[in-house]
Design a protein around this motif. Structure first.
Motif, PDB file in Angstrom:
ATOM      1  N   TYR A  52      13.232   4.287  29.072  1.00 22.16           N
ATOM      2  CA  TYR A  52      14.057   3.118  29.393  1.00 22.16           C
ATOM      3  C   TYR A  52      13.145   1.932  29.665  1.00 22.16           C
ATOM      4  O   TYR A  52      11.982   2.085  30.043  1.00 22.16           O
ATOM      5  N   ARG A  53      13.704   0.736  29.490  1.00 21.06           N
ATOM      6  CA  ARG A  53      12.914  -0.487  29.623  1.00 21.06           C
ATOM      7  C   ARG A  53      13.356  -1.305  30.840  1.00 21.06           C
ATOM      8  O   ARG A  53      14.528  -1.294  31.212  1.00 21.06           O
ATOM      9  N   ILE A  54      12.393  -2.006  31.413  1.00 15.94           N
ATOM     10  CA  ILE A  54      12.655  -2.975  32.485  1.00 15.94           C
ATOM     11  C   ILE A  54      11.889  -4.244  32.145  1.00 15.94           C
ATOM     12  O   ILE A  54      10.657  -4.203  31.973  1.00 15.94           O
ATOM     13  N   TRP A  55      12.600  -5.365  32.042  1.00 15.97           N
ATOM     14  CA  TRP A  55      11.907  -6.634  31.854  1.00 15.97           C
ATOM     15  C   TRP A  55      11.620  -7.220  33.234  1.00 15.97           C
ATOM     16  O   TRP A  55      12.520  -7.417  34.046  1.00 15.97           O
ATOM     17  N   VAL A  56      10.355  -7.501  33.479  1.00 14.55           N
ATOM     18  CA  VAL A  56       9.921  -7.997  34.779  1.00 14.55           C
ATOM     19  C   VAL A  56       9.568  -9.475  34.654  1.00 14.55           C
ATOM     20  O   VAL A  56       8.712  -9.856  33.849  1.00 14.55           O
ATOM     21  N   ASP A  57      10.241 -10.296  35.459  1.00 17.74           N
ATOM     22  CA  ASP A  57      10.009 -11.736  35.483  1.00 17.74           C
ATOM     23  C   ASP A  57       9.148 -12.114  36.671  1.00 17.74           C
ATOM     24  O   ASP A  57       8.902 -11.316  37.577  1.00 17.74           O
ATOM     25  N   ARG A  58       8.732 -13.368  36.695  1.00 20.70           N
ATOM     26  CA  ARG A  58       8.088 -13.899  37.891  1.00 20.70           C
ATOM     27  C   ARG A  58       9.118 -14.021  39.017  1.00 20.70           C
ATOM     28  O   ARG A  58      10.333 -13.989  38.782  1.00 20.70           O
ATOM     29  N   GLU A  59       8.638 -14.173  40.226  1.00 23.27           N
ATOM     30  CA  GLU A  59       9.481 -14.148  41.422  1.00 23.27           C
ATOM     31  C   GLU A  59      10.629 -15.156  41.368  1.00 23.27           C
ATOM     32  O   GLU A  59      11.738 -14.878  41.826  1.00 23.27           O
ATOM     33  N   ARG A  60      10.406 -16.322  40.802  1.00 26.65           N
ATOM     34  CA  ARG A  60      11.430 -17.365  40.789  1.00 26.65           C
ATOM     35  C   ARG A  60      12.668 -16.963  39.991  1.00 26.65           C
ATOM     36  O   ARG A  60      13.732 -17.555  40.153  1.00 26.65           O
ATOM     37  N   ALA A  61      12.554 -15.981  39.150  1.00 26.79           N
ATOM     38  CA  ALA A  61      13.719 -15.518  38.395  1.00 26.79           C
ATOM     39  C   ALA A  61      14.797 -14.964  39.314  1.00 26.79           C
ATOM     40  O   ALA A  61      15.989 -15.016  38.985  1.00 26.79           O
ATOM     41  N   LEU A  62      14.404 -14.442  40.466  1.00 22.57           N
ATOM     42  CA  LEU A  62      15.352 -13.857  41.410  1.00 22.57           C
ATOM     43  C   LEU A  62      15.541 -14.723  42.645  1.00 22.57           C
ATOM     44  O   LEU A  62      16.651 -14.825  43.169  1.00 22.57           O
ATOM     45  N   PHE A  63      14.475 -15.360  43.077  1.00 16.69           N
ATOM     46  CA  PHE A  63      14.498 -16.113  44.337  1.00 16.69           C
ATOM     47  C   PHE A  63      14.183 -17.577  44.050  1.00 16.69           C
ATOM     48  O   PHE A  63      13.054 -17.918  43.669  1.00 16.69           O
ATOM     49  N   SER A  64      15.191 -18.441  44.203  1.00 19.75           N
ATOM     50  CA  SER A  64      14.997 -19.855  43.890  1.00 19.75           C
ATOM     51  C   SER A  64      16.063 -20.675  44.597  1.00 19.75           C
ATOM     52  O   SER A  64      17.148 -20.191  44.903  1.00 19.75           O
ATOM     53  N   ALA A  65      15.720 -21.937  44.840  1.00 24.14           N
ATOM     54  CA  ALA A  65      16.651 -22.885  45.451  1.00 24.14           C
ATOM     55  C   ALA A  65      16.682 -24.130  44.563  1.00 24.14           C
ATOM     56  O   ALA A  65      15.671 -24.823  44.429  1.00 24.14           O
ATOM     57  N   TRP A  66      17.834 -24.398  43.959  1.00 26.10           N
ATOM     58  CA  TRP A  66      17.974 -25.429  42.943  1.00 26.10           C
ATOM     59  C   TRP A  66      18.610 -26.692  43.530  1.00 26.10           C
ATOM     60  O   TRP A  66      19.496 -26.613  44.386  1.00 26.10           O
ATOM     61  N   TYR A  67      18.168 -27.818  43.018  1.00 23.80           N
ATOM     62  CA  TYR A  67      18.771 -29.107  43.370  1.00 23.80           C
ATOM     63  C   TYR A  67      18.988 -29.877  42.075  1.00 23.80           C
ATOM     64  O   TYR A  67      18.079 -30.007  41.253  1.00 23.80           O
ATOM     65  N   GLU A  68      20.202 -30.378  41.887  1.00 21.18           N
ATOM     66  CA  GLU A  68      20.545 -31.112  40.666  1.00 21.18           C
ATOM     67  C   GLU A  68      20.727 -32.591  40.975  1.00 21.18           C
ATOM     68  O   GLU A  68      21.494 -32.950  41.868  1.00 21.18           O
ATOM     69  N   PHE A  69      20.013 -33.448  40.236  1.00 24.58           N
ATOM     70  CA  PHE A  69      20.328 -34.863  40.307  1.00 24.58           C
ATOM     71  C   PHE A  69      20.169 -35.517  38.936  1.00 24.58           C
ATOM     72  O   PHE A  69      19.501 -34.993  38.046  1.00 24.58           O
ATOM     73  N   PHE A  70      20.854 -36.659  38.772  1.00 24.96           N
ATOM     74  CA  PHE A  70      20.786 -37.433  37.544  1.00 24.96           C
ATOM     75  C   PHE A  70      19.663 -38.460  37.700  1.00 24.96           C
ATOM     76  O   PHE A  70      19.787 -39.387  38.506  1.00 24.96           O
ATOM     77  N   PRO A  71      18.570 -38.349  36.954  1.00 25.09           N
ATOM     78  CA  PRO A  71      17.479 -39.312  37.142  1.00 25.09           C
ATOM     79  C   PRO A  71      17.910 -40.752  36.875  1.00 25.09           C
ATOM     80  O   PRO A  71      17.360 -41.682  37.466  1.00 25.09           O
ATOM     81  N   ARG A  72      18.927 -40.952  36.037  1.00 21.93           N
ATOM     82  CA  ARG A  72      19.348 -42.318  35.732  1.00 21.93           C
ATOM     83  C   ARG A  72      20.020 -42.996  36.928  1.00 21.93           C
ATOM     84  O   ARG A  72      20.127 -44.224  36.972  1.00 21.93           O
ATOM     85  N   SER A  73      20.492 -42.208  37.915  1.00 21.21           N
ATOM     86  CA  SER A  73      21.111 -42.795  39.104  1.00 21.21           C
ATOM     87  C   SER A  73      20.099 -43.181  40.165  1.00 21.21           C
ATOM     88  O   SER A  73      20.402 -43.991  41.050  1.00 21.21           O
ATOM     89  N   GLU A  74      18.912 -42.580  40.114  1.00 20.74           N
ATOM     90  CA  GLU A  74      17.907 -42.856  41.134  1.00 20.74           C
ATOM     91  C   GLU A  74      17.183 -44.169  40.797  1.00 20.74           C
ATOM     92  O   GLU A  74      16.471 -44.256  39.802  1.00 20.74           O
ATOM     93  N   GLY A  75      17.398 -45.169  41.615  1.00 22.61           N
ATOM     94  CA  GLY A  75      16.833 -46.484  41.350  1.00 22.61           C
ATOM     95  C   GLY A  75      17.702 -47.337  40.452  1.00 22.61           C
ATOM     96  O   GLY A  75      17.282 -48.423  40.028  1.00 22.61           O
TER      97      GLY A  75
END
Length: 697
Positions: free
Chosen positions: A184-207
């Protein structure tokens, strides 16, 4: 399977092994299988696991699970990114067979004469074991063989040294009749694949600058957006997600609030990708140049932020693909190209791709686009509406990209049917949006999270309280406490969570009759006064920073498989914990779902899940308030939505044993003034005398 012992129900196995399971570097990955044999001889099992380099990792023996179920369990910990393989082996264990027989016969009163054959069998097994154990332990084996052969010794002295080798021969067993199971296979990612904190912003609104009598509105740029990076980093986020940064179509451009009547200065939706300036591999000229984008990515990295881009496989009517490859789209009976629809919604500014027309050509071009951005330093993609494209396409694309760079991650924005969401996870999507937003009671949330834990081998959730498209009614009407509540739930239930800009400012006004923001930033510039809001106490940013700090400081919160719910006698409250065996770190959370009134509850903790016996007591430290409590299996809690809607407790050390805190029953028609000191150890807060001043329409 090769051999004579049955090996069944191996886990993790996704779709019977058709797809690899998922893990990250350093994660404790549970492996299990059902294996059994005839008769009474002892069976042993082990895991053979190979890294991406093809090198076998240390021997991992499996331990039996619940008695009588023939289930074998082990944990493996991958240490490199890439595709791993594992195989379960079953074998006859002659040492355990001998040990069981000898101890039972001695207990039954049999003497040396009756055990002659057993003693000779022990010599045979230990002789075979001598070359399997480390060199430093061979003298112990030799001594045990000599004792078994010493006919002058008393029986306990003859067998004792051999029985004392149990731990050594568990780790280095004599294996006979070895049966090899399927791979059987297991694909192993870097840590950020499981543990991450995301923030979304529109760059066109900043400034950005709003339109005036003398000048049109002015878009922000990558340079002005970079000024927002320290504020995002200060809140503890590590992934900065940008909506599409490409040229925006002019044909059928949408105006404010998705209107069909844009003005000459309206900026349109970034998801209407493509214009005369270029398509998916081009940067909108208002944002800057490719060099400006590289500078922005570098500036983000200096703040500890990794930039994620939107991958939206759709086109504006004036996208270059429409002219160069009209066969990539759906042509209607009247000869026109079909625009996107989700009745009653219409997206006249977007043409979907038709993957059944020239699939090879579309595949090649999309792969080129993705690898172009990988070359620009982008390793994370948030994929827009992947459920509207063929699943097989994604399986192919993700595999091809990972051949070039195995660190690239893909988040599926798939608010769709469960089977499709799970299917996208199985074929390779790193993370997935979820139904978190619509789980608004404690019972619903518990049930849903338990479903996600059951799918942890292939589907990693990312919890978002809000997105540009989704402003749930709980945030529209729940007041500032509900923003805290939803942040606690998202950040501490799931290893990955995210939020869209404006959440920290309590933005809550929806378009009438819709579940989305009024004056939606998807269609217009929306500059915000971040500094002013924080200076006047109208920002949730400090609280969010605390949550992300708690996540970073506690390894238990970085995993999904360890989520355990505990009973609490108030349906308005949810109690859960996460425990990390590798570090001993344990976090217990009790959160209210009520943003209006004080709620009481009494916990009944699953003590073994926390690493304690049922009677033990321990110290907990509330990371939100700095208060410490003495807890046991049963604890009374009181949560005030305005002052403390949740306990976030890190388990410290065991304390002296005292009787459990008795179950608390609040008085009838309880008012805040009637509440005594918090039974969990703190002091009862005073009630707000008016609505929270941060809450404005």
């Amino acid at each position: 399977m090769t051999g004579r012992f049955p090996i069944e129900d191996v886990s993790p196995a996704v779709s019977c092994g058709r797809h690899p399971a998922k893990a990250v570097v350093g994660e404790l990955v549970p492996v299990s299988a059902r294996a059994y044999r005839e008769g009474h001889d002892a069976l042993g099992c082990n895991v053979v696991w190979l890294g991406p380099d093809g090198r076998a990792r240390p021997f991992t023996r499996m331990r039996p699970g619940e008695p009588g179920q023939d289930r074998w369990l082990a944990t493996i910990t991958p240490d490199a990114v890439g595709e791993w393989t594992f195989t379960v082996e079953a074998f006859s264990d002659p040492y355990l067979t001998w040990q069981n027989a000898v101890t039972k016969k001695i207990a039954a009163g049999q003497g040396p004469a009756e055990l002659a054959n057993d003693l000779a069998e022990g010599v045979r097994v230990l002789t075979a074991a001598r070359d399997l154990v480390p060199a430093a332990d061979r003298r112990r084996v030799d001594a045990a063989v000599a004792a078994l052969r010493d006919e002058t010794g008393e029986l306990p002295r003859r067998v004792g040294p051999a029985l004392d080798l149990a731990d050594l021969l568990w780790d280095h067993p004599v294996r006979e009749l070895v049966t090899t199971g399927d791979e059987y296979r297991i694909w192993v990612d870097r840590e950020r694949a499981l543990f991450s904190a995301w923030y979304e912003f529109f760059p066109r609104s900043e400034g950005a600058m709003g339109a005036t009598v003398d000048a049109p509105a002015r878009s922000g740029t990558f340079a002005t957006a970079a000024q927002r990076l320290p504020g995002v980093a200060a809140m503890g986020f590590d992934v900065l997600y940008l909506p599409p940064i490409h040229p925006i179509g002019r044909v059928n451009r949408k105006g404010p609030n998705n209107s069909l009547t844009p003005g000459p200065d309206d900026v349109g939706s970034p998801w209407a990708i493509g214009a005369a300036e270029g398509g998916h591999d081009t940067i909108h000229p208002d944002l800057g140049t490719p060099e400006d984008f590289r500078d922005f990515v570098a500036a983000a990295a200096e703040q500890g932020l990794e930039v994620a881009l939107d991958l939206a496989l759709q086109c504006a009517p004036d996208h270059p693909w429409v002219t160069a490859h009209p066969e990539w789209f759906t042509t209607r009976a009247d000869g026109s190209i079909a625009y996107a629809e989700n009745p009653p919604k219409k997206y006249q500014d977007i043409y979907p791709l038709n993957f059944d027309n020239d699939p090879e050509g579309i595949r090649a071009e999309v792969l080129r686009v993705v690898l172009h951005w990988v070359g620009e330093g982008v390793k994370i993609f948030r994929v827009d509406n992947p459920h509207t494209k063929p699943v097989q396409f994604w399986e192919w694309l993700i595999a091809e990209v990972k051949k070039v760079d195995p660190d690239v991650l893909f988040l599926a924005e798939a608010f769709t049917r469960p089977a499709m969401m799970h299917g996208l996870g199985k074929v390779g999507f790193t993370q997935s949006y979820t139904y978190f937003t619509w789980r608004t009671t404690a019972a619903e949330m518990r049930e849903y999270c338990e479903e996600l834990v059951a799918a942890a081998d292939y589907m990693r959730p990312n919890f978002w309280p809000n997105t540009p498209d989704i402003l749930h009614e709980s945030l529209q009407h729940g007041g500032p406490p509900m923003f805290k509540i939803r942040a606690v739930l998202a950040a501490l239930l799931s290893p990955s969570w995210g939020m869209y800009a404006g959440f920290e400012l309590f933005e809550h006004v929806a378009r009438p009759g819709a579940e989305e923001y009024l004056d939606n930033e998807k269609y217009e510039l929306r500059p915000r006064d971040w500094a002013g809001a924080q200076a006047h106490g109208r920002s949730l940013a400090p609280f969010i920073a605390t949550l992300n700090r708690i996540r970073r400081d506690n390894p238990a919160l970085r995993r999904l498989r360890n989520l355990v719910f505990h009973d609490i006698d108030n349906p308005a409250l949810l109690c859960w914990s996460k425990h990390d065996p590798a570090t001993g770190n344990t976090v217990i959370v009790v959160c209210s779902f009520d943003s209006r009134t004080v709620q009481w509850g009494n916990t009944t903790l699953d003590m073994p899940a926390l690493g304690f016996d049922w009677h033990e007591r321990f110290s907990v430290h509330d990371e939100l308030t700095g208060t410490s409590y003495d807890w046991g299996q049963r604890n009374a809690v009181r949560l005030d939505p305005y002052l403390q809607p949740a306990h976030v407790l890190t388990v410290r050390r065991p304390v002296h044993h005292v009787p459990d805190v008795p179950t608390a029953t609040p008085p009838a028609e309880l008012t805040v003034e009637d509440v005594p000191d918090d039974l969990s150890g703190g002091t009862a807060p005073t009630a707000p005398t008016k609505d929270d001043p941060r809450w404005t329409s």
